[in-house]
Design a protein around this motif. Structure first.
Motif: not given
Lengths: 272, 341
Positions: B107-108, B114-115, B151
């Motif tokens: 993920l970035s 955020r997650r 996630i």
């Protein structure tokens, strides 16, 4: 199949980016293991200082090192021994990871799983740099008087990192071959103890029996020690400078692919 | 493409020990699917194959249409795995664990943060987010473990015995979390040793034993076979055990003459209970003790296969020499069926 709108999409980067990113993420993890684990922190400090003090004061008076004082002779040897033992943490940490549930999680992720190896090896560079600094500081406290200039200190640091990198990859192989934690703890001992004692780490090789002497004078630990000693206290360097670099590079080139291959093989046939 | 997971003739053995002997099932997209069975039935092996950790010896399996052997990388991007043992890092904090997993899921940085924040909140771990895992309780660890597998909000989640070893309160918390997940469009495959757990969470249950599928259906269908509530009777020493068996045993019930116990499947409710007691009184059988309980894995197994869950009993309440009851006479069974319905 169209992805659901609220799903999180993987970020787009090149494979090289992800390879480096995975390695960096896992290196940071391994470094946190060092700084947050009291056992590892203590062994990092106590072991080398204890060896230094014992050899300096117990054997120091009885060993003739020619032109230089014993403590000046000793520091390079203890330093290299400390680095080798530091690298052997890769063996233990790898076995710990492989036995814990977390390896299943790593393997089920879309990551380069071999970056787990890289993480442990790179964390050893961090560990050994700290150990090296502690060693030199402790040496200074008990009479070590280096003559090295800035350039030579840099060479010492460079060789410290190269040597650690090479030995850690070798230790990674050991971690992938042994099955139990107990074995992981003694197997590196079997390699490191003879290599440090049958060398010029603690005594000049001149007094050894002929066969042992030939081995002791030509094995890589001695060559690395001689190079370090030459840069630190100005003993004659001969060919040891470039030879030590060749040895470290050679060990790395051989051990890295073997470790990676063993790791992939284990991934395919995980232990029950 | 209606099915998120398709398993066809899956086989696996470790040396001479055959663990999976050709199992088949499919999991509808967005549903919760339960794999029910005792220790050693092959549940974990199935999950390990589906999550690309293990290669099958035969048969094939796809997740989201990707073959788990040839398209392993694609499969890994779309699944989350929560194993039997918390696969989290002891020395990292809860937050660091999630951040690490997010990056490894590719993920970035922004999405990862955020997650992580969202999951910590959702799983009630905000207060302990900055503490190393060594200080976590078993229930918190499991929750973090589940959060780690979520996630990247994967579309398929594997939960291997998500509540085994948890205290009753943590188990309820875990059930709520799983139900919440199930309310979304996530496909969940969970394994369990507990009939009650499968009943509460799963929409469809496959019962496996010794590497083969022995029964399957919705919880309703399984319960119709096993009973949603069971009456457990101990027949008094002075009474005739065989007579008691004749009076109340029907299909789906089981009896153990040595322990003098009879277990009767019911749909719950006092009418059936009263009926059972009336029959016994009519035939002069005295009951020593009586209890009502939810069907256990053993009840399921005794009813479906005629033998207790093997090799080790899940709940430590082995029925010993219990035997499945065959309807002693058709009329009795019919009459009982009439009362039940």
């Amino acid at each position: 199949m169209t992805p659901m709108p609220h799903r999180v999409e993987p970020a787009r980067h090149s494979e090289l980016y992800w390879m480096l990113s995975d390695s960096w993420v896992l290196t940071r993890r391994s470094i946190k293991h060092i700084t947050r684990n009291l056992d590892q922190l203590l062994s990092l400090i106590i072991m080398p200082v204890m060896f230094l003090l014992l050899f300096r004061y117990v054997f120091g008076g009885a060993i003739d090192t020619g032109g230089t004082t014993y403590v000046n002779f000793l520091v390079a040897g203890i330093l290299v021994q400390t680095l080798a033992f530091g690298s052997s943490n890769t063996t233990v940490n790898l076995v710990l990871d492989l036995r814990r549930g977390i390896i299943d999680r790593f393997r089920s992720l879309p990551m380069y799983s071999s970056s787990l190896l890289t993480g442990h090896v790179l964390a050893d560079l961090f560990r050994n740099t700290i150990s090296g600094l502690i060693m030199v500081a402790a040496g200074l406290a008990v009479g070590f008087r280096p003559t090295a200039d800035a350039g030579e200190w840099l060479k010492v640091l460079g060789l410290l990192l190269l040597f650690t990198f090479a030995v850690s990859w070798f230790c990674a192989i050991l971690g992938l071959v042994v099955r139990s934690l107990e074995a992981a703890q003694w197997i590196s001992f079997i390699f490191i103890m003879p290599l440090t004692f049958a060398s010029s780490a603690f005594v000049p090789t001149g007094g050894m029996p002929a066969a042992l002497r030939v081995f002791a004078e030509n094995q890589p630990f001695t060559i690395v020690i001689q190079a370090m000693r030459a840069w630190l206290v100005g003993t004659p360097i001969g060919n040891d400078g470039w030879l030590s670099v060749v040895w470290c590079a050679g060990i790395t080139v051989v051990c890295m692919p073997i470790a990676a291959w063993l790791f992939r093989r284990q991934a395919r046939f995980p232990a029950l | 493409m209606d099915n998120a997971i398709v398993v066809e003739g899956l086989r696996k053995s470790y040396g001479k020990l055959s663990v999976l002997e050709g199992i088949n099932f499919s999991v509808r997209r967005g549903s919760v699917f339960g794999l029910l069975g005792p220790n050693g039935a092959g549940k974990t092996t199935t999950i390990r194959i589906l999550s690309t950790l293990l290669k099958p010896d035969g048969g094939r399996a796809t997740v989201n249409g990707h073959d788990v052997v040839t398209d392993a990388h694609e499969v890994r991007s779309s699944i989350g795995l929560t194993g039997q043992y918390a696969a989290v890092d002891e020395y990292l904090t809860g937050e660091e664990n999630l951040l690490m997993m997010g990056r490894l899921y590719r993920l970035s940085m922004a999405d990862t943060k955020r997650r992580t924040a969202k999951l910590l909140k959702q799983f009630g771990l905000v207060d302990t987010a900055k503490r190393p895992l060594k200080t976590y309780s078993g229930g918190m660890r499991r929750r973090l473990d589940l959060a780690a597998s979520l996630i990247a909000s994967p579309s398929v989640i594997f939960l291997d015995e998500p509540t085994t070893g948890l205290d009753p309160r943590s188990r309820l918390v875990m059930w709520d979390i799983i139900k919440e997940l199930a309310a979304g469009d996530t496909t969940i495959l969970l394994t369990t040793q507990y009939m009650e757990e499968a009943d509460r969470l799963a929409e469809y249950i496959v019962v496996i034993d010794k590497g083969t599928v022995i029964s399957q259906g919705t919880p309703g269908e399984l319960k119709a076979r096993v009973g949603s509530e069971r009456i457990e009777l101990v027949i008094a020493e002075g009474s005739d055990f065989a007579a008691a068996q004749r009076a109340i045993c029907a299909e789906g019930d089981h009896a153990d003459p040595k322990k003098r116990t009879i277990s009767v499947a019911t749909k719950g409710g006092v009418t059936e209970l009263k009926d059972v007691l009336d029959r016994l009184t009519r035939d002069g059988v005295e009951v020593e003790t009586l209890s009502l309980h939810r069907p256990t894995l053993d009840d399921v197994f005794l009813t479906l296969t005629g033998h207790a869950a093997s090799p080790a009993d899940a709940n430590g309440t082995s029925d010993g020499d219990s035997k499945r009851c065959e309807a002693p006479n058709a009329e009795d069974a019919k009459e009982k069926e009439r009362i039940k319905s």
